[in-house]
Design an enzyme around this catalytic site. Sequence first.
Site, PDB file in Angstrom:
ATOM      1  N   ASP A  33       0.795  -1.230   0.000  1.00  0.00           N
ATOM      2  CA  ASP A  33       0.000   0.000   0.000  1.00  0.00           C
ATOM      3  C   ASP A  33       0.828   1.282   0.000  1.00  0.00           C
ATOM      4  O   ASP A  33       0.273   2.382   0.038  1.00  0.00           O
ATOM      5  CB  ASP A  33      -0.954   0.007   1.204  1.00  0.00           C
ATOM      6  N   THR A  77      11.197 -16.181  -4.322  1.00  0.00           N
ATOM      7  CA  THR A  77      11.482 -17.221  -5.307  1.00  0.00           C
ATOM      8  C   THR A  77      10.466 -17.151  -6.442  1.00  0.00           C
ATOM      9  O   THR A  77       9.478 -16.432  -6.372  1.00  0.00           O
ATOM     10  CB  THR A  77      11.446 -18.613  -4.663  1.00  0.00           C
ATOM     11  N   ASN A 103      16.729 -19.797   0.481  1.00  0.00           N
ATOM     12  CA  ASN A 103      16.547 -20.091   1.898  1.00  0.00           C
ATOM     13  C   ASN A 103      17.746 -19.534   2.664  1.00  0.00           C
ATOM     14  O   ASN A 103      18.884 -19.880   2.361  1.00  0.00           O
ATOM     15  CB  ASN A 103      16.427 -21.599   2.113  1.00  0.00           C
ATOM     16  N   HIS A 136       5.355 -27.521   2.903  1.00  0.00           N
ATOM     17  CA  HIS A 136       5.259 -26.134   3.347  1.00  0.00           C
ATOM     18  C   HIS A 136       3.829 -25.799   3.755  1.00  0.00           C
ATOM     19  O   HIS A 136       2.894 -26.551   3.482  1.00  0.00           O
ATOM     20  CB  HIS A 136       5.717 -25.171   2.243  1.00  0.00           C
ATOM     21  N   HIS A 137       3.694 -24.630   4.352  1.00  0.00           N
ATOM     22  CA  HIS A 137       2.396 -24.127   4.795  1.00  0.00           C
ATOM     23  C   HIS A 137       1.460 -23.873   3.611  1.00  0.00           C
ATOM     24  O   HIS A 137       1.901 -23.757   2.459  1.00  0.00           O
ATOM     25  CB  HIS A 137       2.578 -22.847   5.608  1.00  0.00           C
ATOM     26  N   LYS A 140       1.905 -20.900   0.854  1.00  0.00           N
ATOM     27  CA  LYS A 140       3.018 -20.812  -0.106  1.00  0.00           C
ATOM     28  C   LYS A 140       2.486 -20.938  -1.525  1.00  0.00           C
ATOM     29  O   LYS A 140       1.744 -21.873  -1.849  1.00  0.00           O
ATOM     30  CB  LYS A 140       4.058 -21.896   0.178  1.00  0.00           C
ATOM     31  N   THR A 147      13.815 -23.564  -2.347  1.00  0.00           N
ATOM     32  CA  THR A 147      14.847 -24.348  -1.678  1.00  0.00           C
ATOM     33  C   THR A 147      14.963 -25.731  -2.294  1.00  0.00           C
ATOM     34  O   THR A 147      16.071 -26.243  -2.526  1.00  0.00           O
ATOM     35  CB  THR A 147      14.536 -24.473  -0.178  1.00  0.00           C
TER      36      THR A 147
END
Length: 251
Positions: A33, A77, A103, A136-137, A140, A147
Amino acid sequence: MKIALIGYGKMGHMIEQIALERGHEIVSIIDIDNREDFASEAFRSADVAIEFTTPQTAYDNYLQAFAAGVKVVSGSTGWIPEHGEEVRRLCREEGHTLFWSSNFSLGVAIFGAVNRYLAHIMSGFPAYDVRMEEVHHVHKLDAPSGTAITLAEDLIHAIGRKDKWVKGTFTAPDGTVSGTEACAANELRVDSIRRGEVPGIHSVVYDSEADSITITHDAHNRKGFALGAVLAAEYTATHEGLLTMDDLFQF
């Protein structure tokens, strides 16, 4: 030193905390923003900008920082296939500085060195096939992770029987599985899983008829990534060009 932050999500907040603990000053914070602040005197005063955003915005962020004469440390990435060569040219021919890593964790840097060493050993044992998995979460956006791609490329460089990596299976947050386990003998399969709030788990598996060998890095939280990014910024303040974790940690 004076640090600017580009991107103020979870990583940005943690980097801010660690930078302040290490005695640095945050002079500018740019998020979605207030992108006009790239032109501010506060941003231009930064010794280094630390950038964690998205594959879609990273390249433009680099250009904005370079235009302001500010060095960049970035963990974004997904931008390299489209913009990697131009960024390398900007650093090589126009004097800009980017420290990039998929990473920044010290543990991942050590894991990467172990991966390269083990791959060198395993290149002489063709009975072992190799594959990779990353978890991963659910937030992502890219898959495989940056990585995982870095680890895969290092592995391919060391093992002659693999000459490219390919996407394998993708397990979505709801458990739905797409993709395939099938791949050619010369291909390194990389599977991706998105689950919960997992900071990052990367595994390299060598499998034979007799046994398996697995190495894994399991991040407990984002603190290691944030600390590594600040250490990279401290290094970048006194170095120039296109820099990587291999420059920071010489294993």
